[in-house]
Design an enzyme around this catalytic site. Sequence first.
Site, PDB file in Angstrom:
ATOM      1  CB  ALA A   8      -0.944  -0.012   1.194  1.00 54.64           C
ATOM      2  CG  ASP A  32       1.742  -2.143   3.422  1.00 58.20           C
ATOM      3  OD1 ASP A  32       2.048  -1.682   2.306  1.00 58.20           O
ATOM      4  OD2 ASP A  32       2.564  -2.184   4.387  1.00 58.20           O
ATOM      5  NE  ARG A  82      15.049   3.417  -9.857  1.00 60.29           N
ATOM      6  CZ  ARG A  82      15.646   3.621 -11.015  1.00 60.29           C
ATOM      7  NH1 ARG A  82      16.947   3.435 -11.129  1.00 60.29           N
ATOM      8  NH2 ARG A  82      14.962   4.021 -12.057  1.00 60.29           N
ATOM      9  CB  SER A 119       8.343  -5.945  -6.547  1.00 60.76           C
ATOM     10  OG  SER A 119       7.097  -6.029  -5.908  1.00 60.76           O
ATOM     11  CG  HIS A 175      11.233  -1.598 -15.611  1.00 60.10           C
ATOM     12  ND1 HIS A 175      10.869  -0.415 -16.215  1.00 60.10           N
ATOM     13  CD2 HIS A 175      10.982  -1.421 -14.280  1.00 60.10           C
ATOM     14  CE1 HIS A 175      10.428   0.433 -15.295  1.00 60.10           C
ATOM     15  NE2 HIS A 175      10.494  -0.154 -14.117  1.00 60.10           N
TER      16      HIS A 175
HETATM   17  C1  LAC Z   1       9.869   3.263 -12.033  1.00 60.21           C
HETATM   18  C2  LAC Z   1       9.798   2.113 -11.074  1.00 60.21           C
HETATM   19  C3  LAC Z   1       8.406   1.854 -10.584  1.00 60.21           C
HETATM   20  O1  LAC Z   1      10.347   3.032 -13.159  1.00 60.21           O
HETATM   21  O2  LAC Z   1      10.363   0.975 -11.605  1.00 60.21           O
HETATM   22  O3  LAC Z   1       9.433   4.368 -11.699  1.00 60.21           O
END
Ligand code: LAC
Length: 311
Positions: A8, A32, A82, A119, A175
Amino acid sequence: MKVTVVGAGAVGATCADNIARKELVEELVLVDIKEGFAEGKALDIMQTASLLGFDTRVIGSTNDYSKTANSDVCVITSGIPRKPGMTREELIGTNAKIVEEVSKNLLKYSPNTILVVISNPMDTMTYLTLKATGLPKHRVIGMGGILDSARFKCYLQQALDCSPNDLHATVIGGHGDTTMIPLTRLATLNGTLVSNLLGEAELKQVSADTMVGGATLTKLLGTSAWYAPGAAGAALVESIIRNEKKVFPCCVSLEGEYGQNDICLGVPVVIGRNGWEKIIDYKLNAEEQELFNKSADAVRNMNQVLDTLVA
Ligand code: LAC
């Protein structure tokens, strides 16, 4: 229909907020581990219902997965985000254990669910989820390419001064700041190639900005972004729940497609009621395929770290 969002925090709550506003389901559960946090976020979202006019029941739960029973789709956003200067990959040690536990808890109560993984590091977390749960591959989808493509379109929109809705542009591959591949060659503005409208240098800049799109926000905000990640997660859930069959770049298990095996990586897929239904072959040129292979190598290295964590 019922959807669960685990985590959450900013991304999970924004995703839930978008799903509620779109009235995709009758019931939405937010989970959560922090005592009372999901309940609080759920109640706050519910208190917007009469203002925004939606009729989705949103409930929160502190780690009680029985409340998530019979969810059609479950979105996993759990783990730490991060901080400025960190890569998504640096989160692996902490997030792997969390994501594995969460996915198993979800399946105990919703054995037929489709899992959406947000995640980070997302490509590795998707691979881990697939392996740890043993689910059929079509029911495990990593969300990253939709977000990266939305960022790509945002930078294209700024360069072209056009409507973002007239743009079609796709980011494939991992990603990660260095693993994603904005497909500038194929990007169009209402059917016209963007490469006919922007110079090479401008297009290169758009591509570079897209790749560090998340890092730019982390630097500005002091933590990871949430509006676009949350909206991207909800768009994916929408295509599943409404069986829209939209083509989105998503992180899925590859078995020879795009020349790769035993990896989850971002490729264009059709998203419908059964999860990801098929992979679309964009027929990459040699240069794009080389970038894709490099991206796969980097993600595969990251996946190998999982073995050291389990051992
Ligand atoms: C971003 C994270 C959610 O790219 O991976 O903002």
